[in-house]
Design an enzyme around this catalytic site. Structure first.
Site, mmCIF file in Angstrom:
data_model
loop_
_atom_site.group_PDB
_atom_site.id
_atom_site.type_symbol
_atom_site.label_atom_id
_atom_site.label_comp_id
_atom_site.label_asym_id
_atom_site.label_seq_id
_atom_site.Cartn_x
_atom_site.Cartn_y
_atom_site.Cartn_z
ATOM 1 C CG LEU A 55 -1.937 -1.184 1.237
ATOM 2 C CD1 LEU A 55 -2.842 -1.086 2.446
ATOM 3 C CD2 LEU A 55 -2.754 -1.244 -0.047
ATOM 4 C CB CYS A 56 4.463 1.951 -0.024
ATOM 5 S SG CYS A 56 4.895 1.868 1.716
ATOM 6 C CG HIS A 57 1.111 6.577 -2.428
ATOM 7 N ND1 HIS A 57 0.720 6.438 -1.120
ATOM 8 C CD2 HIS A 57 -0.012 6.867 -3.137
ATOM 9 C CE1 HIS A 57 -0.587 6.648 -1.027
ATOM 10 N NE2 HIS A 57 -1.057 6.907 -2.231
ATOM 11 C CG MET B 150 6.300 3.154 4.934
ATOM 12 S SD MET B 150 6.469 2.396 6.571
ATOM 13 C CE MET B 150 7.021 0.750 6.141
ATOM 14 C CD GLU B 151 9.327 5.458 0.461
ATOM 15 O OE1 GLU B 151 8.499 5.109 -0.391
ATOM 16 O OE2 GLU B 151 8.990 5.977 1.553
ATOM 17 C CG ASP C 247 23.124 -13.042 1.992
ATOM 18 O OD1 ASP C 247 22.718 -14.221 2.008
ATOM 19 O OD2 ASP C 247 23.771 -12.552 1.040
#
Length: 230
Positions: free
Chosen positions: A146-148, A184-185, A199
């Site tokens: 739902l992120c733009h 969010m970014e 990793d």
């Protein structure tokens, strides 16, 4: 016969009320009213069908009102009927926005020493994680449904070794001039960087932990500036 029909119809309808079933129930009640009028010569007194249908409508209205109030309180990704939605940002004003996030990767002494000496088999851990974090920020809308999809004007990812607790401290910053923020970014940047450190080092130790992924500050937008702890 009529009682059996009443029982069977309402047994079939005995499930939680929602807007998608309201009209079906009202139609069933209307049909039963007509049958009762044929049997008794008059419709049920005081409108049985109307009162029951009104009850359904009232419950549906109450639910919609409750969800709307919750949405207005901050759950912007929830629609009027409770479904997930992508927020419409078209009415918002374009402004410069920034966000900074951080996380920590606990390596343990053995792995920490190898990373410090750049002796990990996969190569330069910090450099690879830095590039991975920047790439992660640019792909946030593909990872989080739902992120733009916004145009980033700047992404910074810094990784620092902390010998006090044998960890890698990661900080990420994102910036844009858009109608929605970049929190969010920034958080995706540090998370992807942390996962890349894991990793690169997992062959040496499985005890590595990624912790404290959090937003540190943000600027711009309708809500203004925010800083952790203030």
């Amino acid at each position: 016969m009529l009682l059996r029909r009443l029982s069977s119809k309402f047994a079939a309808s005995a499930r939680p009320f929602c807007s998608s079933t309201r009209h079906d129930i009202a139609a069933t009640i209307s049909e039963l009213n007509k049958e009762m009028e044929v049997v008794f010569g008059e419709p049920p007194s005081n409108g049985f069908g109307a009162s029951a249908a009104d009850g359904v409508g009232a419950q549906d209205t109450q639910f919609t009102s409750q969800v709307s109030e919750e949405g207005a309180g901050g759950l912007t990704h929830i629609g009027d009927t409770g479904e997930a939605q992508m927020v419409d940002v078209s009415p918002k004003v374009v402004s410069k926005r920034t966000a900074t996030a951080s996380c920590k990767v606990m390596l343990g002494k053995k792995v920490f020493d190898l990373v410090s000496a750049n002796q990990m088999a996969k190569g330069d851990v910090l450099s690879v994680a830095k590039i991975a974090g920047i790439s992660g920020a640019k792909h946030t809308s593909s990872l989080i449904p739902l992120c733009h999809n916004i145009t980033l004007t700047h992404v910074r990812v810094d990784l620092k070794l902390n010998p006090d607790d044998f960890s890698v401290e990661i900080e990420g910053e994102a910036a844009c001039s858009e109608k929605t923020g970049v929190e969010m970014e920034a958080m995706t940047a540090v998370t992807i960087a942390g996962l890349t450190v894991y990793d690169m080092c997992k062959a040496t130790s499985k005890d590595i932990q990624i912790s404290n992924v959090r937003l540190e500050r943000k600027t711009g937008g309708k809500s203004g500036d925010w800083f952790r702890g203030k």
